[in-house]
Design an enzyme around this catalytic site. Structure first.
Site, PDB file in Angstrom:
ATOM      1  N   LYS A   1       0.825  -1.212   0.000  1.00 20.21           N
ATOM      2  CA  LYS A   1       0.000   0.000   0.000  1.00 20.21           C
ATOM      3  C   LYS A   1       0.858   1.259   0.000  1.00 20.21           C
ATOM      4  O   LYS A   1       0.650   2.153  -0.817  1.00 20.21           O
ATOM      5  CB  LYS A   1      -0.949   0.011   1.208  1.00 20.21           C
TER       6      LYS A   1
ATOM      7  N   GLU B   1      -2.222   4.957   5.934  1.00 14.09           N
ATOM      8  CA  GLU B   1      -2.797   4.479   7.197  1.00 14.09           C
ATOM      9  C   GLU B   1      -4.234   5.000   7.376  1.00 14.09           C
ATOM     10  O   GLU B   1      -4.651   5.401   8.453  1.00 14.09           O
ATOM     11  CB  GLU B   1      -1.928   4.862   8.398  1.00 14.09           C
TER      12      GLU B   1
ATOM     13  N   CYS C   1      -1.138 -15.387   1.391  1.00 15.09           N
ATOM     14  CA  CYS C   1      -0.993 -16.173   2.619  1.00 15.09           C
ATOM     15  C   CYS C   1       0.171 -17.147   2.411  1.00 15.09           C
ATOM     16  O   CYS C   1       0.571 -17.415   1.268  1.00 15.09           O
ATOM     17  CB  CYS C   1      -2.300 -16.939   2.865  1.00 15.09           C
TER      18      CYS C   1
END
Length: 191
Positions: A15, A88, A145
């Site tokens: 991000k 954030e 994952c």
């Protein structure tokens, strides 16, 4: 026509890297940007947006009581802003997300907000909740994952590597405290 964008993901999806690259692209074309980040996350220093791959840039800080519309309006009056970036963004309040919609709708400045969708318990953060509800465009940034599936959840771990199932919603940390996982592995450990 300006829009409010919400780029969301689990941790370690890039991000901040994406935010810094987009801000760089604007500046490279001679456009003026303003970057904001949460004051409570000072892992890389106060007023710094930093990525795990080493990119970083100075940023204005926002806190729970910051009036983002007033701050951005003042910056825009000094010299016209072409885009506002929020790192954030999960730590924004409902009122601050509403203020960002005013930045878009009244000041006609695009806002690109980047943040986590959910916390370690699988619940949305306040900022994420309202960004998901009110953004013009939502873009999921993907990470994986350990099993290879898409990671959509974050598991908070203790020092021994055991999942933490209860506690305060906000406990700032990185790879030392959090692991991104698919829903199946998240459910096995947390639910």
């Amino acid at each position: 026509m300006a829009q409010l964008y919400f780029y969301y993901s689990a941790m370690n999806a890039g991000k901040s890297t994406s935010l810094l690259q987009s801000a760089y692209n604007y500046r490279e074309r001679g456009m003026r940007t303003a970057l904001f980040t949460a004051a409570l996350d000072d892992r890389f220093g106060k007023g710094v947006v930093a990525s795990r791959i080493g990119l970083k840039s100075e940023a204005y800080l926002f806190q729970q009581d910051s009036d983002l519309l007033t701050q951005i309006t003042a910056l825009h009056k000094q010299s016209a802003l072409d885009c506002v970036f929020i790192d954030e963004a999960q730590f924004l309040t409902k009122q601050q997300v509403k203020q960002l919609t005013d930045v878009v709708d009244i000041l006609n400045i695009p806002v690109l907000a980047y943040g986590l969708r959910t916390d370690f318990a699988g619940e949305t953060f306040e900022g994420s909740h309202y960004l998901l509800a009110w953004s013009d465009k939502m873009i999921e940034l993907k990470t994986v994952c350990h099993c290879g599936r898409k990671a959509s959840f974050v598991v908070r771990m203790d020092a021994q590597g055991n999942p933490i199932k209860e506690g305060e919603q906000v406990d700032v940390g990185g790879n030392d405290k959090y692991v991104s996982m698919c829903r199946c592995h998240f459910k096995q450990l947390v639910w």
